[in-house]
Design an enzyme around this catalytic site. Structure first.
Site, PDB file in Angstrom:
ATOM      1  N   GLU A   1      43.793  38.901  40.878  1.00 39.33           N
ATOM      2  CA  GLU A   1      42.638  39.346  40.097  1.00 39.33           C
ATOM      3  C   GLU A   1      43.017  40.480  39.153  1.00 39.33           C
ATOM      4  O   GLU A   1      44.063  41.118  39.298  1.00 39.33           O
ATOM      5  CB  GLU A   1      41.514  39.807  41.026  1.00 39.33           C
ATOM      6  CG  GLU A   1      41.872  41.043  41.830  1.00 39.33           C
ATOM      7  CD  GLU A   1      40.658  41.698  42.463  1.00 39.33           C
ATOM      8  OE1 GLU A   1      39.728  42.007  41.713  1.00 39.33           O
ATOM      9  OE2 GLU A   1      40.675  41.906  43.682  1.00 39.33           O
TER      10      GLU A   1
ATOM     11  N   LYS B   1      35.833  45.908  51.808  1.00 41.25           N
ATOM     12  CA  LYS B   1      36.105  47.297  51.431  1.00 41.25           C
ATOM     13  C   LYS B   1      35.409  48.254  52.400  1.00 41.25           C
ATOM     14  O   LYS B   1      34.303  47.990  52.879  1.00 41.25           O
ATOM     15  CB  LYS B   1      35.657  47.551  49.997  1.00 41.25           C
ATOM     16  CG  LYS B   1      36.504  46.808  48.967  1.00 41.25           C
ATOM     17  CD  LYS B   1      36.074  47.152  47.560  1.00 41.25           C
ATOM     18  CE  LYS B   1      37.005  46.521  46.537  1.00 41.25           C
ATOM     19  NZ  LYS B   1      36.850  45.061  46.458  1.00 41.25           N
TER      20      LYS B   1
END
Length: 316
Positions: A26, A160
């Protein structure tokens, strides 16, 4: 107007045609996730790690309006050095094209574009998920939906650390997305190897991971697979005082009116500064580790495809 909605680099196109391993990477990790100049260093290092492990890297982003699978080094450098870039999930891809905007692509957009051109394995750092307070704000990452609707294998080190990990795992269950530990039954905690949550599925080799994706497809299951790969223990973040840092980060984000897609980069930058860069070191370490594993899984998938082609040839 851009003539082609998706541009695939010659190297990536050739690798896919030849059945060689390809790993999607990404771009938000270097457009929005890491500070300069380390962002560019990590972007190029990720590509080098993939090559060193037998795979062709396909860094995905939007360059001047066009979605690109296989950004060139100069394009990566330009995106890494640009201010105010759009952060593009799937819903922003058409907008970026119409307005000729460059953008970093999120996990959702990267997965979508990779899948469109036939890339099956994607390496990232941490995954998006359910934010704290989502029961009233409905703030959930589009990454969850992308995993539920896109057949691919995502190597990450858990959601995360700023997210509601328990709620994120519950949403994966609801969406029928397998969360599979790599050589562990402990769900990784992004900066740390163990989040305190467990998973009931695991694989211990890249070949098992590849076979899991192939079997899902044979069963007609549309969802992707979240392969949870812990940060190496000797490179994880010392989490003493981390909860207090996170509480302050959320309070400051609310004070500053931060919301939506701006929340994650704001909080991660706050944590980086509050830990004197130690969180950044852990983030980079887990990303390197994930690219290595993704390259191995891509190699296993290529080997399985070659075996299947050989068997089909023998039957004719």
């Amino acid at each position: 107007m851009v003539t082609q909605p998706i541009r695939v680099s010659d190297e990536v196109r050739s690798a896919l045609a030849d059945g060689r391993p390809v790993v999607a990477l990404e771009s938000t990790i270097f457009t929005h996730g890491l500070p300069r100049p380390r962002n560019l260093e990590v972007a190029l290092e990720g590509e080098a790690i993939a090559r060193d492990n037998g795979a062709v890297p396909a860094t995905i982003g939007v360059y001047r309006g066009q979605a690109v699978v296989g950004l060139s080094p100069s394009e990566i450098e330009e995106l890494a050095g640009s201010d105010g870039l759009l952060k593009a999930s799937i819903r922003e891809l058409a907008y970026a094209r119409v307005h000729s905007l460059s953008a970093g692509t999120t996990i959702a957009a990267t997965a979508y574009l990779a899948n469109r051109v036939g890339i099956d394995v994607f390496a990232t750092g941490g995954l998006g998920g359910v934010h704290h307070g989502a029961s009233t704000t409905f703030d959930e990452s589009a990454d969850l939906v992308a995993l539920a609707k896109t057949s691919f294998l995502l190597v990450s080190s858990g959601a995360k650390a700023i997210l509601d990990i328990g709620a994120t795992l519950e949403r994966f269950e609801t969406l029928s997305v397998p969360v599979v530990g790599y050589r562990t039954n402990n769900y990784p905690g992004f900066y740390v190897a163990d989040s305190g949550y467990t998973v009931n599925q695991r694989v211990d080799t890249p070949e098992q991971a590849a076979d899991l994706l192939l079997t899902q497809r044979a069963l007609g299951i549309e969802a992707g697979i979240n392969l949870a790969n812990p940060v190496p223990v000797d490179e994880q973040l010392d989490t003493e005082g981390f909860d207090a840092i996170l509480e302050r980060a959320w309070a400051d984000a609310e004070r500053d009116g931060i919301s939506g897609q701006a929340t994650t980069p704001y909080l991660l930058d706050y944590i980086r500064r509050a830990t004197d860069g130690r969180s950044l070191d852990a983030n980079v370490a887990l990303y390197r580790n994930n690219v290595r594993l993704a390259s191995a899984v891509a190699g296993a998938l290529a080997a399985r495809a070659a075996e299947a082609a050989g068997a089909a040839g023998e039957e004719q």
